[in-house]
Design a protein around this motif. Structure first.
Motif, PDB file in Angstrom:
ATOM      1  N   TYR A 152       0.954  -1.315  -0.091  1.00 57.16           N
ATOM      2  CA  TYR A 152      -0.051  -0.003  -0.084  1.00 57.16           C
ATOM      3  C   TYR A 152       0.860   1.074  -0.070  1.00 57.16           C
ATOM      4  O   TYR A 152       1.805   1.427   0.850  1.00 57.16           O
ATOM      5  CB  TYR A 152      -0.721  -0.035   1.181  1.00 57.16           C
ATOM      6  CG  TYR A 152      -1.674   0.961   1.289  1.00 57.16           C
ATOM      7  CD1 TYR A 152      -3.184   0.486   0.437  1.00 57.16           C
ATOM      8  CD2 TYR A 152      -2.112   1.949   2.277  1.00 57.16           C
ATOM      9  CE1 TYR A 152      -4.234   1.526   0.555  1.00 57.16           C
ATOM     10  CE2 TYR A 152      -3.180   2.806   2.475  1.00 57.16           C
ATOM     11  CZ  TYR A 152      -4.126   2.531   1.523  1.00 57.16           C
ATOM     12  OH  TYR A 152      -5.377   3.476   1.433  1.00 57.16           O
ATOM     13  N   GLU A 200      -8.415   2.097  -3.809  1.00 60.72           N
ATOM     14  CA  GLU A 200      -9.163   1.108  -3.424  1.00 60.72           C
ATOM     15  C   GLU A 200     -10.668   1.627  -3.362  1.00 60.72           C
ATOM     16  O   GLU A 200     -11.606   0.698  -3.404  1.00 60.72           O
ATOM     17  CB  GLU A 200      -8.509   0.352  -2.093  1.00 60.72           C
ATOM     18  CG  GLU A 200      -8.849   1.234  -0.913  1.00 60.72           C
ATOM     19  CD  GLU A 200      -7.659   2.238  -0.489  1.00 60.72           C
ATOM     20  OE1 GLU A 200      -7.054   2.628  -1.597  1.00 60.72           O
ATOM     21  OE2 GLU A 200      -7.697   2.592   0.562  1.00 60.72           O
ATOM     22  N   GLU A 240     -17.670   0.564   2.716  1.00 58.11           N
ATOM     23  CA  GLU A 240     -17.603  -0.596   3.625  1.00 58.11           C
ATOM     24  C   GLU A 240     -18.853  -1.381   3.713  1.00 58.11           C
ATOM     25  O   GLU A 240     -18.863  -2.484   3.964  1.00 58.11           O
ATOM     26  CB  GLU A 240     -17.270  -0.080   5.083  1.00 58.11           C
ATOM     27  CG  GLU A 240     -15.743   0.578   5.400  1.00 58.11           C
ATOM     28  CD  GLU A 240     -14.654  -0.823   5.639  1.00 58.11           C
ATOM     29  OE1 GLU A 240     -15.010  -1.868   5.110  1.00 58.11           O
ATOM     30  OE2 GLU A 240     -13.752  -0.427   5.716  1.00 58.11           O
ATOM     31  N   ASN A 266     -14.518  -3.370  -1.437  1.00 55.08           N
ATOM     32  CA  ASN A 266     -14.722  -4.802  -1.107  1.00 55.08           C
ATOM     33  C   ASN A 266     -14.323  -5.760  -2.030  1.00 55.08           C
ATOM     34  O   ASN A 266     -13.778  -7.080  -1.683  1.00 55.08           O
ATOM     35  CB  ASN A 266     -16.134  -5.127  -0.401  1.00 55.08           C
ATOM     36  CG  ASN A 266     -16.346  -4.358   0.903  1.00 55.08           C
ATOM     37  OD1 ASN A 266     -15.484  -4.802   1.729  1.00 55.08           O
ATOM     38  ND2 ASN A 266     -17.580  -3.815   1.198  1.00 55.08           N
ATOM     39  N   TYR A 268      -7.053  -0.433   9.384  1.00 58.06           N
ATOM     40  CA  TYR A 268      -7.581  -0.202   7.892  1.00 58.06           C
ATOM     41  C   TYR A 268      -6.840  -0.814   6.631  1.00 58.06           C
ATOM     42  O   TYR A 268      -7.280  -1.639   6.071  1.00 58.06           O
ATOM     43  CB  TYR A 268      -8.087   0.935   7.580  1.00 58.06           C
ATOM     44  CG  TYR A 268      -8.467   1.294   6.057  1.00 58.06           C
ATOM     45  CD1 TYR A 268      -9.704   1.172   5.860  1.00 58.06           C
ATOM     46  CD2 TYR A 268      -7.557   1.918   5.366  1.00 58.06           C
ATOM     47  CE1 TYR A 268     -10.113   1.181   4.353  1.00 58.06           C
ATOM     48  CE2 TYR A 268      -7.765   1.988   3.927  1.00 58.06           C
ATOM     49  CZ  TYR A 268      -9.106   1.742   3.397  1.00 58.06           C
ATOM     50  OH  TYR A 268      -9.234   1.733   2.103  1.00 58.06           O
ATOM     51  N   SER A 289      -7.073  -4.432   6.989  1.00 59.28           N
ATOM     52  CA  SER A 289      -7.971  -5.064   6.580  1.00 59.28           C
ATOM     53  C   SER A 289      -8.272  -5.075   5.002  1.00 59.28           C
ATOM     54  O   SER A 289      -8.942  -6.109   4.491  1.00 59.28           O
ATOM     55  CB  SER A 289      -9.230  -4.250   6.818  1.00 59.28           C
ATOM     56  OG  SER A 289      -9.272  -2.885   6.119  1.00 59.28           O
ATOM     57  N   LEU A 290      -7.373  -4.562   4.291  1.00 60.05           N
ATOM     58  CA  LEU A 290      -7.278  -4.482   2.668  1.00 60.05           C
ATOM     59  C   LEU A 290      -6.732  -6.073   2.408  1.00 60.05           C
ATOM     60  O   LEU A 290      -6.806  -6.195   1.334  1.00 60.05           O
ATOM     61  CB  LEU A 290      -6.542  -3.339   2.255  1.00 60.05           C
ATOM     62  CG  LEU A 290      -7.071  -1.926   2.381  1.00 60.05           C
ATOM     63  CD1 LEU A 290      -5.962  -0.893   1.849  1.00 60.05           C
ATOM     64  CD2 LEU A 290      -8.522  -2.056   1.647  1.00 60.05           C
ATOM     65  N   GLY A 291      -5.870  -6.525   3.339  1.00 59.26           N
ATOM     66  CA  GLY A 291      -4.796  -7.666   2.931  1.00 59.26           C
ATOM     67  C   GLY A 291      -3.448  -6.971   2.356  1.00 59.26           C
ATOM     68  O   GLY A 291      -2.679  -8.024   2.289  1.00 59.26           O
ATOM     69  N   CYS A 292      -3.307  -5.727   2.684  1.00 55.40           N
ATOM     70  CA  CYS A 292      -1.801  -5.295   2.445  1.00 55.40           C
ATOM     71  C   CYS A 292      -0.848  -5.603   3.659  1.00 55.40           C
ATOM     72  O   CYS A 292      -1.346  -5.710   4.660  1.00 55.40           O
ATOM     73  CB  CYS A 292      -1.952  -3.915   2.198  1.00 55.40           C
ATOM     74  SG  CYS A 292      -2.852  -3.571   0.528  1.00 55.40           S
ATOM     75  N   ARG A 325     -10.534  -5.975  -1.892  1.00 55.18           N
ATOM     76  CA  ARG A 325     -10.204  -6.916  -0.539  1.00 55.18           C
ATOM     77  C   ARG A 325     -10.430  -8.340  -1.308  1.00 55.18           C
ATOM     78  O   ARG A 325      -9.579  -9.241  -0.755  1.00 55.18           O
ATOM     79  CB  ARG A 325     -11.338  -6.747   0.435  1.00 55.18           C
ATOM     80  CG  ARG A 325     -10.745  -5.688   1.233  1.00 55.18           C
ATOM     81  CD  ARG A 325     -12.038  -5.599   2.592  1.00 55.18           C
ATOM     82  NE  ARG A 325     -11.335  -4.526   3.332  1.00 55.18           N
ATOM     83  CZ  ARG A 325     -12.186  -3.520   3.846  1.00 55.18           C
ATOM     84  NH1 ARG A 325     -13.435  -3.423   3.741  1.00 55.18           N
ATOM     85  NH2 ARG A 325     -11.777  -2.716   4.639  1.00 55.18           N
ATOM     86  N   ARG A 326     -11.562  -8.839  -1.742  1.00 55.13           N
ATOM     87  CA  ARG A 326     -11.540 -10.246  -1.979  1.00 55.13           C
ATOM     88  C   ARG A 326     -10.467 -10.751  -3.116  1.00 55.13           C
ATOM     89  O   ARG A 326      -9.904 -11.635  -2.655  1.00 55.13           O
ATOM     90  CB  ARG A 326     -13.119 -10.368  -2.828  1.00 55.13           C
ATOM     91  CG  ARG A 326     -14.149 -10.342  -1.614  1.00 55.13           C
ATOM     92  CD  ARG A 326     -15.343 -10.972  -2.396  1.00 55.13           C
ATOM     93  NE  ARG A 326     -16.034 -10.014  -3.360  1.00 55.13           N
ATOM     94  CZ  ARG A 326     -16.723  -9.262  -3.029  1.00 55.13           C
ATOM     95  NH1 ARG A 326     -17.187  -9.169  -1.765  1.00 55.13           N
ATOM     96  NH2 ARG A 326     -17.373  -8.229  -3.997  1.00 55.13           N
TER      97      ARG A 326
END
Ligand code: TEU
Length: 507
Positions: free
Chosen positions: A11, A355, A412, A420, A38, A41-44, A423-424
């Motif tokens: 990120y 994002e 969100e 989202n 946060y 939560s993105l997966g970064c 994120r997936r």
């Protein structure tokens, strides 16, 4: 190759613009620290922070006054350390920006070199021997200091070039060979900067203008020699640290970089994939179909081959120098573009705000010499409160849109939002990272604006950039694992829904 990069998703944070914790209108370390959950939560699992050093901000922090200090604009030294510690506690690596090619014109070493008495900084920068010399083909500044000479700059006029020497000597009176002891001292100084931050806990560097060190070095062999020497030091002393170059050429990984960005250079793979919007030609993802996947496929595959087993291609959604893709594409296109970028072989970088689809602001007045880049550096949009939740100040570093849209809070709540969806996709990437060999990549289909299909190890990826369905021949595919847009239909052929993306288990 450093192991953790295989599953890294970065990120990028432009610190001025991410989160302001003290209401002064500029983002800061404490603000970033608040937002680490946060980012997670993105997966970064890694962050690249743009320059955080003491600076005059004549070029957004790329004009460093003190390489060993943080800018007070962003907080205290303790705030920086607390941020770094919190990143690590959350399993996130932190990469700093290293500016090796030039300092600020107010850097103490430069000011010493500008004195009119020879001293230990005399050759740290590139000076002519006389104040009336203006060698052709170089950029020199005159009449600012009392030293009898003019100094070379590396980017803007506020950024004097550090002296790593010259490969080809055309003016022996003022050019030193790159192996000269004084040029070697510049190199050792740079190593000392790197050791300082790596010992403090940083996990590596994004290296600014990495190809700019040695002058008159057309084939970049001397610059590469310096980086190999520096990279050897880093690998020996800090084996888990990574070096990421702003170079955009396979030369970089041959010079010891772990990752090199594929930047938006006219006509290159990245440009033809998403950014080529000139008259008569458009990028592959243009939803109206004037693009062409072969250009991307050939160039990308060649690049990958040249990098093989040496280093990764850094794949960006955007960066602080490049216009954001929104509003040039709408949300449906952005979803499948981001998904494609995440699934290509390489290390992906999500530029803060992409994002949620923050828009590039065309024509925004230049601040801190951002010029056209200013519109890509606007504050992060968190919610619909004052300044989109970025700051409580009446005047912020750059303005946020009045409607605060798009913003994180709203996205969100929507399972199908850009946020989202990304994120997936990132979760899918992590899920399969251990099963995918980094360079196991094969283009299956790339023809005009037809669907692009490629295999990455155990996964097969399809994307249809157009607003209409498209059918291509049947490839051997296993179970459908993931899709954006309607799911494809697989019969004797594969039909992809408009603006859709699909990942199958390969068979
Ligand atoms: O950018 C170097 C670079 O390649 C620029 O020419 C870039 O293409 C330009 O900004 C396009 O808009 C790096 C940094 O990323 C940039 O922010 C700095 O201003 C520059 O170096 C000088 O340090």
């Amino acid at each position: 190759m450093v192991q953790w990069l295989k599953d890294a998703v970065f990120y990028e944070i432009y610190p001025n613009s991410f989160m302001d914790s003290n209401g002064d209108g500029y983002g800061d370390f404490k603000g970033i620290t608040q937002k680490i959950p946060y980012i997670k939560s993105l997966g970064c699992n890694a962050v690249w922070l743009n320059p955080h050093y003491k600076s005059d901000f004549f070029d957004g922090g790329y004009d460093v006054v003190d390489y060993f200090k943080c800018s007070e604009r962003f907080g205290t030294e303790a705030d920086f350390d607390a941020m770094l510690e919190t990143f690590h506690a959350n399993g996130i690596k932190l990469i700093l920006d290293l500016v090796p090619g030039h300092t600020s014109e107010n850097n103490a070493d430069f000011l010493k070199s500008a004195e009119n008495v020879p001293n230990d900084m005399y050759d740290r920068f590139v000076w002519t021997k006389g104040e009336w010399e203006f060698p052709e083909g170089y950029r020199f500044i005159s009449g600012r200091h009392n030293r009898f000479g003019n100094y070379m700059v590396n980017f803007f006029s506020t950024q004097p070039a550090l002296n790593y020497g010259f490969k080809e000597i055309t003016h022996p009176e003022w050019q030193l060979p790159y192996t000269h002891p004084e040029c070697m001292k510049t190199r050792e100084w740079l190593k000392s900067v790197m050791r300082f931050w790596l010992k403090r806990g940083a996990d590596g560097f994004r290296v600014d203008m990495a190809d700019s060190l040695v002058k008159n070095d057309d084939d970049k062999s001397a610059t590469s020699e310096i980086w190999r020497d520096i990279s050897d030091m880093v690998k020996r002393e800090f084996p888990n640290a990574v070096l990421i170059s702003e170079w955009s050429s396979p030369r970089a990984v041959h010079a010891g970089f772990d990752v090199d960005f594929m930047l938006d250079h006219h006509g290159n793979a990245y440009n033809t994939l998403v950014r080529y919007e000139e008259a008569g030609k458009t990028s592959y993802f243009n939803p109206n179909g004037a693009g062409n996947a072969e250009e991307f496929a050939d160039k990308f595959a060649n690049w990958l081959k040249e990098n093989e087993n040496l280093g990764y291609i850094g794949i960006i959604t955007c960066n602080h120098d490049t216009p954001r893709l929104a509003p040039f594409y709408d949300e449906d296109s952005l979803k499948i573009i981001q998904a494609t970028l995440m699934m290509l072989p390489g290390v992906p970088f999500v530029y803060y705000g992409d994002e949620i689809g923050i828009k590039y602001v065309k024509g925004m007045p230049s601040v801190e010499c951002g010029f056209a880049r200013t519109g890509t550096r606007t504050p992060m949009q968190w919610n619909s409160k004052k300044n989109a939740g970025f700051s409580t100040a009446d005047k912020t570093f750059l303005p946020v849109p009045d409607d605060c849209k798009p913003n994180v809070e709203e996205e969100e709540k929507d399972g199908n939002s850009l946020l989202n969806t990304l994120r997936r996709t990132i979760a899918l990437r992590h899920e399969y990272a251990s099963q995918i060999t980094s360079f196991d990549f094969e283009i299956l289909h790339a023809k005009g604006s037809e669907p692009l299909a490629f295999r990455r190890g155990v996964l097969t990826v399809f994307v249809n950039p157009l607003k209409k369905p498209q059918t291509i021949k049947r490839f051997q595919v296993g179970e459908l694992l993931y899709n954006i847009g309607d799911a494809p239909s697989v019969t004797s052929e594969i039909t992809l829904a408009p603006l859709s993306f699909a990942v199958f288990k390969a068979q």
